[in-house]
Design a protein around this motif. Structure first.
Motif, PDB file in Angstrom:
ATOM      1  N   ALA A 148      32.292  28.323  37.091  1.00 41.97           N
ATOM      2  CA  ALA A 148      33.834  28.808  37.068  1.00 41.97           C
ATOM      3  C   ALA A 148      34.297  29.523  38.126  1.00 41.97           C
ATOM      4  O   ALA A 148      35.248  28.969  38.733  1.00 41.97           O
ATOM      5  CB  ALA A 148      33.706  29.689  35.659  1.00 41.97           C
ATOM      6  N   TYR A 149      33.507  30.414  38.532  1.00 42.24           N
ATOM      7  CA  TYR A 149      34.182  30.992  39.833  1.00 42.24           C
ATOM      8  C   TYR A 149      34.216  30.215  40.830  1.00 42.24           C
ATOM      9  O   TYR A 149      35.221  30.170  41.896  1.00 42.24           O
ATOM     10  CB  TYR A 149      33.245  32.448  40.372  1.00 42.24           C
ATOM     11  N   ARG A 150      33.074  29.250  41.171  1.00 44.26           N
ATOM     12  CA  ARG A 150      32.810  28.663  42.439  1.00 44.26           C
ATOM     13  C   ARG A 150      34.030  27.522  42.321  1.00 44.26           C
ATOM     14  O   ARG A 150      34.552  27.063  43.312  1.00 44.26           O
ATOM     15  CB  ARG A 150      31.375  28.145  42.324  1.00 44.26           C
ATOM     16  N   GLY A 151      34.507  27.233  40.934  1.00 40.56           N
ATOM     17  CA  GLY A 151      35.397  25.927  40.846  1.00 40.56           C
ATOM     18  C   GLY A 151      36.837  26.572  41.218  1.00 40.56           C
ATOM     19  O   GLY A 151      37.466  25.625  41.983  1.00 40.56           O
ATOM     20  N   VAL A 152      37.176  27.772  41.213  1.00 42.54           N
ATOM     21  CA  VAL A 152      38.409  28.158  41.667  1.00 42.54           C
ATOM     22  C   VAL A 152      38.366  28.703  43.040  1.00 42.54           C
ATOM     23  O   VAL A 152      39.593  28.635  43.732  1.00 42.54           O
ATOM     24  CB  VAL A 152      39.037  29.305  40.551  1.00 42.54           C
ATOM     25  N   LEU A 153      37.361  29.218  43.393  1.00 43.71           N
ATOM     26  CA  LEU A 153      37.291  29.812  44.774  1.00 43.71           C
ATOM     27  C   LEU A 153      37.612  28.880  45.846  1.00 43.71           C
ATOM     28  O   LEU A 153      37.967  29.408  46.948  1.00 43.71           O
ATOM     29  CB  LEU A 153      36.051  30.510  44.989  1.00 43.71           C
ATOM     30  N   ALA A 154      37.400  27.593  45.747  1.00 45.77           N
ATOM     31  CA  ALA A 154      37.907  26.424  46.876  1.00 45.77           C
ATOM     32  C   ALA A 154      39.214  26.432  46.657  1.00 45.77           C
ATOM     33  O   ALA A 154      39.666  25.718  47.544  1.00 45.77           O
ATOM     34  CB  ALA A 154      37.028  25.326  46.180  1.00 45.77           C
ATOM     35  N   HIS A 155      39.931  26.948  45.740  1.00 49.59           N
ATOM     36  CA  HIS A 155      41.483  26.815  45.757  1.00 49.59           C
ATOM     37  C   HIS A 155      42.234  27.964  45.900  1.00 49.59           C
ATOM     38  O   HIS A 155      43.436  28.117  45.129  1.00 49.59           O
ATOM     39  CB  HIS A 155      41.791  25.898  44.467  1.00 49.59           C
ATOM     40  N   VAL A 156      41.719  29.120  46.429  1.00 52.14           N
ATOM     41  CA  VAL A 156      42.203  30.457  46.588  1.00 52.14           C
ATOM     42  C   VAL A 156      42.815  30.772  48.098  1.00 52.14           C
ATOM     43  O   VAL A 156      42.065  30.314  49.128  1.00 52.14           O
ATOM     44  CB  VAL A 156      41.189  31.521  46.133  1.00 52.14           C
ATOM     45  N   ASP A 157      43.726  31.581  48.268  1.00 53.43           N
ATOM     46  CA  ASP A 157      44.074  31.838  49.769  1.00 53.43           C
ATOM     47  C   ASP A 157      43.611  33.291  49.951  1.00 53.43           C
ATOM     48  O   ASP A 157      43.401  33.571  51.017  1.00 53.43           O
ATOM     49  CB  ASP A 157      45.809  31.714  49.806  1.00 53.43           C
ATOM     50  N   ILE A 158      43.905  34.193  48.892  1.00 55.39           N
ATOM     51  CA  ILE A 158      43.578  35.554  49.229  1.00 55.39           C
ATOM     52  C   ILE A 158      42.593  35.970  48.062  1.00 55.39           C
ATOM     53  O   ILE A 158      42.712  35.849  46.873  1.00 55.39           O
ATOM     54  CB  ILE A 158      44.717  36.574  49.142  1.00 55.39           C
ATOM     55  N   ALA A 159      41.163  36.307  48.361  1.00 60.33           N
ATOM     56  CA  ALA A 159      40.305  36.810  47.406  1.00 60.33           C
ATOM     57  C   ALA A 159      40.094  38.281  47.696  1.00 60.33           C
ATOM     58  O   ALA A 159      39.696  39.081  48.486  1.00 60.33           O
ATOM     59  CB  ALA A 159      38.966  36.000  47.725  1.00 60.33           C
ATOM     60  N   LEU A 160      40.592  38.925  46.411  1.00 60.23           N
ATOM     61  CA  LEU A 160      40.336  40.421  46.363  1.00 60.23           C
ATOM     62  C   LEU A 160      38.971  40.687  45.410  1.00 60.23           C
ATOM     63  O   LEU A 160      39.031  40.733  44.223  1.00 60.23           O
ATOM     64  CB  LEU A 160      41.570  40.719  45.562  1.00 60.23           C
ATOM     65  N   LEU A 161      37.851  41.017  46.421  1.00 60.16           N
ATOM     66  CA  LEU A 161      36.574  40.958  45.889  1.00 60.16           C
ATOM     67  C   LEU A 161      35.999  42.465  45.750  1.00 60.16           C
ATOM     68  O   LEU A 161      36.104  43.234  46.576  1.00 60.16           O
ATOM     69  CB  LEU A 161      35.516  40.051  46.532  1.00 60.16           C
ATOM     70  N   THR A 162      35.441  42.890  44.519  1.00 60.31           N
ATOM     71  CA  THR A 162      34.746  43.998  44.508  1.00 60.31           C
ATOM     72  C   THR A 162      33.480  43.719  44.524  1.00 60.31           C
ATOM     73  O   THR A 162      32.595  42.834  44.179  1.00 60.31           O
ATOM     74  CB  THR A 162      34.755  44.433  42.962  1.00 60.31           C
ATOM     75  N   GLU A 163      32.545  44.433  45.607  1.00 64.67           N
ATOM     76  CA  GLU A 163      31.322  44.069  46.138  1.00 64.67           C
ATOM     77  C   GLU A 163      30.306  44.167  44.882  1.00 64.67           C
ATOM     78  O   GLU A 163      29.280  43.489  44.800  1.00 64.67           O
ATOM     79  CB  GLU A 163      30.971  45.144  47.225  1.00 64.67           C
ATOM     80  N   ASP A 164      30.514  45.434  44.117  1.00 61.59           N
ATOM     81  CA  ASP A 164      29.542  45.453  42.953  1.00 61.59           C
ATOM     82  C   ASP A 164      29.480  44.325  42.088  1.00 61.59           C
ATOM     83  O   ASP A 164      28.559  43.684  41.435  1.00 61.59           O
ATOM     84  CB  ASP A 164      29.708  46.638  42.259  1.00 61.59           C
TER      85      ASP A 164
END
Length: 302
Positions: free
Chosen positions: A185-201
């Protein structure tokens, strides 16, 4: 006169119970994207239209939520009210260091049908007309497979029309059937994102990345990647450049709930106002440092 930015945040707000040291419970409302929506509206003020997209029941708690959101200046036109349904509920337990643990009751939450009801059709049609769409990993989890498919189609159409798509990874393992389903699910949407706010943990827990370098390497095509690292410095990659901004230290951490949500709100607000990634990260750290010194997700409005 400048036309206000139109921003839609998609997700779930729940009934929040704060478990106090004396055994009592303090009731309020919270949820990751809702927390970000409130803080984003406060940061941007009248220079924006901030709408929340969710589904609630027709009960008194849902009524109270809508009233609170309206008082905060959030738009409610994209909120569905489903007869006979209820919002989800969670309880926050904090330890002596302010670190929190969540207990959830959300299997029957109305938001699970947010994008599958007939009333969702005009909402889905309207979302691509916004300037910014914001959602999280929790949004992906609670929408379910059918809802995720409809969200993905909406993101693709929105970007075609020039919208910015912002994603906060917020990974909660217990919300997913398996880590494999979550990864897909994550990989499916990350291809269509401009800004990713990611928590390292969360990146480490979901994908097994060992460090920040592996996280950045995993997303070569993303325009802007922000890596939130708690009390450690925030790392960013934007336009091919790398940045690092130290967190603000506080003497006593009371409750880390919404630390990341508030950081995301202030970061995004700064970027939408023309701030650099470094300025945005400093704004994010400043707001988060205030939020973790009070109990619960939302500070009282100044």
């Amino acid at each position: 006169m400048t036309t206000p930015l139109r921003i839609a945040l998609i997700g779930e707000c729940m009934i929040e119970l704060q478990h106090r040291a004396d055994g009592s419970l303090q009731q309020s409302f919270g949820g990751d994207t809702l927390n970000t929506a409130v803080y984003l509206r406060r940061e941007l003020g009248d220079n924006s239209v901030v709408d929340y997209v969710t589904a609630l029941g027709d009960d008194s708690f849902s009524d109270a939520m809508c009233q609170q959101w309206s008082d905060e200046g959030l738009g409610l036109d994209m909120v569905q009210r489903l007869p006979g349904r209820l919002p989800g509920l969670y309880c926050i337990q904090t330890d002596a260091r302010g670190e929190r643990k969540f207990l959830y009751w959300r299997n029957e939450a109305a938001v699970r049908d947010c994008f599958t009801t007939p009333a969702a059709e005009p909402i889905l049609a309207a979302l691509p007309t916004y300037d910014v769409l914001y959602f999280s990993g929790i949004t992906l989890a609670v929408l379910g497979e059918a809802g995720r498919e409809r969200l993905l189609a909406t993101l693709i159409e929105a970007r075609k029309r020039g919208a910015k798509v912002v994603f906060d990874n917020n990974y909660r393992p217990r919300l997913w059937a398996s880590v494999e389903v979550a990864r897909a699910a994550y990989r499916g949407v990350l291809a269509h994102v401009d800004i990713a706010l990611l928590t390292e943990d969360d990146e480490r827990a979901l994908f097994g990345y060992a460090d920040s370098e592996q996280v950045f390497a995993a997303y070569p095509g993303l325009e802007e990647v922000v890596l939130k690292r708690g009390a450690d410095e925030c790392l960013m990659r934007c336009g091919g450049e790398r940045f690092a901004v130290p967190a603000q230290r506080v003497e006593k951490v009371v409750d880390t709930t919404a630390a990341g949500d508030s950081f995301s709100a202030a970061y995004l607000a700064s970027r939408l106002k023309g701030g650099t990634p470094e300025q945005a990260a400093r704004s994010g750290h400043q707001l988060a440092s205030q939020v973790i010194q009070v109990p619960g997700a939302l500070m009282k409005h100044p």
